[in-house]
Design a protein around this motif. Structure first.
Motif, PDB file in Angstrom:
ATOM      1  N   TYR A  15      41.814  51.073  41.936  1.00  0.00           N
ATOM      2  CA  TYR A  15      40.238  51.487  40.474  1.00  0.00           C
ATOM      3  C   TYR A  15      39.574  51.878  41.552  1.00  0.00           C
ATOM      4  N   ARG A  16      39.664  53.157  41.037  1.00  0.00           N
ATOM      5  CA  ARG A  16      38.120  53.906  41.724  1.00  0.00           C
ATOM      6  C   ARG A  16      37.524  54.735  40.985  1.00  0.00           C
ATOM      7  N   PRO A  17      35.786  55.093  40.770  1.00  0.00           N
ATOM      8  CA  PRO A  17      35.282  54.773  40.184  1.00  0.00           C
ATOM      9  C   PRO A  17      35.643  56.853  39.300  1.00  0.00           C
ATOM     10  N   GLU A  18      34.983  57.154  38.346  1.00  0.00           N
ATOM     11  CA  GLU A  18      35.655  58.937  38.074  1.00  0.00           C
ATOM     12  C   GLU A  18      34.903  59.600  38.864  1.00  0.00           C
ATOM     13  N   ALA A  19      33.525  59.208  39.212  1.00  0.00           N
ATOM     14  CA  ALA A  19      32.911  60.912  39.954  1.00  0.00           C
ATOM     15  C   ALA A  19      32.486  60.025  41.896  1.00  0.00           C
ATOM     16  N   GLU A  20      34.303  59.332  42.199  1.00  0.00           N
ATOM     17  CA  GLU A  20      34.080  58.768  43.191  1.00  0.00           C
ATOM     18  C   GLU A  20      34.163  59.879  44.777  1.00  0.00           C
ATOM     19  N   ASP A  21      33.244  60.013  45.339  1.00  0.00           N
ATOM     20  CA  ASP A  21      33.596  60.894  46.770  1.00  0.00           C
ATOM     21  C   ASP A  21      33.379  59.820  48.109  1.00  0.00           C
ATOM     22  N   SER A  22      32.615  61.312  49.089  1.00  0.00           N
ATOM     23  CA  SER A  22      32.979  59.833  50.348  1.00  0.00           C
ATOM     24  C   SER A  22      32.051  58.875  50.919  1.00  0.00           C
ATOM     25  N   SER A  23      31.170  59.020  49.734  1.00  0.00           N
ATOM     26  CA  SER A  23      30.397  57.947  50.146  1.00  0.00           C
ATOM     27  C   SER A  23      30.725  56.802  49.404  1.00  0.00           C
ATOM     28  N   ALA A  24      31.341  56.401  48.609  1.00  0.00           N
ATOM     29  CA  ALA A  24      31.588  55.551  46.977  1.00  0.00           C
ATOM     30  C   ALA A  24      31.665  53.976  48.294  1.00  0.00           C
ATOM     31  N   GLY A  25      31.109  54.055  49.790  1.00  0.00           N
ATOM     32  CA  GLY A  25      30.928  52.639  49.961  1.00  0.00           C
ATOM     33  C   GLY A  25      31.671  52.079  50.117  1.00  0.00           C
ATOM     34  N   PRO A  26      31.901  50.522  50.732  1.00  0.00           N
ATOM     35  CA  PRO A  26      33.735  49.750  50.914  1.00  0.00           C
ATOM     36  C   PRO A  26      33.807  49.833  49.386  1.00  0.00           C
ATOM     37  N   THR A  27      35.690  48.791  49.350  1.00  0.00           N
ATOM     38  CA  THR A  27      36.815  48.810  49.066  1.00  0.00           C
ATOM     39  C   THR A  27      36.273  47.018  48.929  1.00  0.00           C
ATOM     40  N   LEU A  28      36.518  47.231  47.260  1.00  0.00           N
ATOM     41  CA  LEU A  28      36.567  45.240  47.049  1.00  0.00           C
ATOM     42  C   LEU A  28      37.989  45.021  47.193  1.00  0.00           C
ATOM     43  N   LEU A  29      39.006  44.578  47.788  1.00  0.00           N
ATOM     44  CA  LEU A  29      39.950  43.905  47.796  1.00  0.00           C
ATOM     45  C   LEU A  29      39.701  42.393  46.613  1.00  0.00           C
ATOM     46  N   TRP A  30      40.288  42.643  45.721  1.00  0.00           N
ATOM     47  CA  TRP A  30      39.638  41.042  44.241  1.00  0.00           C
ATOM     48  C   TRP A  30      40.474  40.701  44.428  1.00  0.00           C
ATOM     49  N   LEU A  31      40.683  39.078  44.254  1.00  0.00           N
ATOM     50  CA  LEU A  31      42.067  38.300  44.110  1.00  0.00           C
ATOM     51  C   LEU A  31      41.684  37.149  42.906  1.00  0.00           C
ATOM     52  N   HIS A  32      42.501  37.115  42.124  1.00  0.00           N
ATOM     53  CA  HIS A  32      42.597  36.294  40.697  1.00  0.00           C
ATOM     54  C   HIS A  32      42.711  34.788  41.349  1.00  0.00           C
ATOM     55  N   GLY A  33      42.513  33.954  39.981  1.00  0.00           N
ATOM     56  CA  GLY A  33      42.033  32.553  40.442  1.00  0.00           C
ATOM     57  C   GLY A  33      43.125  31.804  39.690  1.00  0.00           C
ATOM     58  N   GLY A  34      43.094  30.494  39.589  1.00  0.00           N
ATOM     59  CA  GLY A  34      44.383  30.038  38.487  1.00  0.00           C
ATOM     60  C   GLY A  34      44.697  28.801  38.976  1.00  0.00           C
ATOM     61  N   GLY A  35      43.929  28.398  39.779  1.00  0.00           N
ATOM     62  CA  GLY A  35      44.187  26.445  40.447  1.00  0.00           C
ATOM     63  C   GLY A  35      45.331  26.990  41.718  1.00  0.00           C
ATOM     64  N   PHE A  36      45.986  28.203  42.203  1.00  0.00           N
ATOM     65  CA  PHE A  36      47.039  28.123  43.434  1.00  0.00           C
ATOM     66  C   PHE A  36      48.590  29.021  42.215  1.00  0.00           C
ATOM     67  N   ARG A  38      49.132  29.575  39.202  1.00  0.00           N
ATOM     68  CA  ARG A  38      48.930  30.491  38.082  1.00  0.00           C
ATOM     69  C   ARG A  38      48.294  31.444  38.187  1.00  0.00           C
ATOM     70  N   GLY A  39      48.522  31.881  36.986  1.00  0.00           N
ATOM     71  CA  GLY A  39      47.510  33.805  36.948  1.00  0.00           C
ATOM     72  C   GLY A  39      48.868  34.889  37.873  1.00  0.00           C
ATOM     73  N   SER A  40      47.473  36.327  37.898  1.00  0.00           N
ATOM     74  CA  SER A  40      48.042  37.296  38.096  1.00  0.00           C
ATOM     75  C   SER A  40      47.152  38.302  37.951  1.00  0.00           C
ATOM     76  N   PRO A  41      47.050  39.293  38.863  1.00  0.00           N
ATOM     77  CA  PRO A  41      46.471  40.828  38.308  1.00  0.00           C
ATOM     78  C   PRO A  41      46.056  41.385  37.393  1.00  0.00           C
ATOM     79  N   ALA A  42      46.880  40.709  36.164  1.00  0.00           N
ATOM     80  CA  ALA A  42      46.686  41.209  35.167  1.00  0.00           C
ATOM     81  C   ALA A  42      46.154  40.782  34.029  1.00  0.00           C
ATOM     82  N   GLN A  43      44.922  39.018  34.570  1.00  0.00           N
ATOM     83  CA  GLN A  43      44.733  38.769  33.375  1.00  0.00           C
ATOM     84  C   GLN A  43      43.131  39.815  34.231  1.00  0.00           C
ATOM     85  N   PRO A  44      41.778  38.881  32.650  1.00  0.00           N
ATOM     86  CA  PRO A  44      40.583  39.385  32.835  1.00  0.00           C
ATOM     87  C   PRO A  44      40.552  39.587  33.906  1.00  0.00           C
ATOM     88  N   GLU A  45      40.245  38.167  34.474  1.00  0.00           N
ATOM     89  CA  GLU A  45      39.327  37.967  35.779  1.00  0.00           C
ATOM     90  C   GLU A  45      40.199  38.634  36.810  1.00  0.00           C
TER      91      GLU A  45
END
Length: 274
Positions: A15-36, A38-45
């Protein structure tokens, strides 16, 4: 462990910012929950959080990881002909997350931040600890209403406990069952990569902790933030008034807007590697 079509590095969603450039900063690797289990990257979380953060200028990647069976449906049997217990389950999702982190790091010269919600926060913390031990720590970590200890810390304010149906699903005994299910063996519960809480956290990167006010898991989140601070980590902690567990899984809630804004603002302050 449940079979997924793609896990780890193979499941990355960028998921990249629309106006992304070389100074966009670090990337966030984000993980869903679900009690270990259940869940998937498709859920709102995962999806909606990443989408909103990208709209606020943060580069985000989500990833899938292998899930434990539903508690009680995958009994921890002993191997035939011997006393040894089953292999440690927690290592499988951890392998997926560390593989995803390596893949994201290879495309993120500005560095990587590991983060997640609920069970995803615990996995992100374990992956961050693993990276610290390997000498390749992330530039930061972000945890939302995470659970980080093998057993729920017993000291807590009754006013902080979950309400509604979560009074049952998040009862201390139920959380202990889910943790044992994730770890795979009783012995594995105390491994620092299964549940980092209560272990040596020296070298942990700067961390943002966002907890829900009315959440049985808050005791673990609050204690983990204190443990990080005691270990020398730079910790920023927020408790969102009136919020309940999994508020990031409900984009219509005010807490979702507040929580994502806090994460975006904190991410914009992260330094990039020299």
């Amino acid at each position: 462990m449940r079979k997924l079509d793609a896990v780890g590095a193979e499941s990355l969603r960028w998921y990249r910012p629309e106006a992304e450039d070389s100074s966009a900063g670090p990337t966030l690797l984000w993980l869903h929950g679900g009690g270990f289990f259940r869940g998937s990257p498709a859920q709102p979380e995962a999806h909606d959080v990443a989408r909103v953060l990208a709209d606020q200028g943060v580069r985000v990647v989500t990833a899938a990881y292998r899930l434990a069976p539903f508690p009680g449906t995958g009994p921890l049997r002993r191997r035939p002909g011997g006393p040894a217990e089953q292999p440690e389950r927690f290592r499988l999702p951890l392998e997926d997350v560390t593989a995803a982190a390596r893949a994201v790091s290879a495309q993120s010269p500005e560095g990587i931040v590991l983060g997640g919600a609920s069970a995803g926060a615990c996995l992100a913390a374990a992956a961050a600890l693993h990276a610290v031990d390997d000498g390749t720590p992330p530039v930061g970590a972000v945890f939302a209403y995470g659970f980080f200890h093998a057993a729920r810390p017993r000291e807590s304010d009754p006013a902080h406990r979950s309400r509604g149906h979560r009074r049952i699903t998040h009862a201390p005994w139920a959380l202990d069952v889910a943790n044992r299910n994730h770890a795979g063996t009783r012995r594995a519960l105390v491994h620092r990569y299964a549940f980092p809480g209560g272990h040596d956290l020296t070298g942990f990167p700067p961390t943002l902790v966002v907890n829900a006010e009315r959440d049985t898991m808050r005791t673990s989140g609050d204690r983990f933030a204190a443990e990080l601070a005691a270990a020398g980590a730079d910790v920023e902690r927020h408790v969102l008034p009136g919020s309940a567990h999994a508020f990031l899984n409900r984009p219509g809630l005010p807490a979702f807007t507040t929580g994502t804004a806090l994460i975006a603002e904190w991410m914009r302050r992260r330094p990039t590697p020299a």
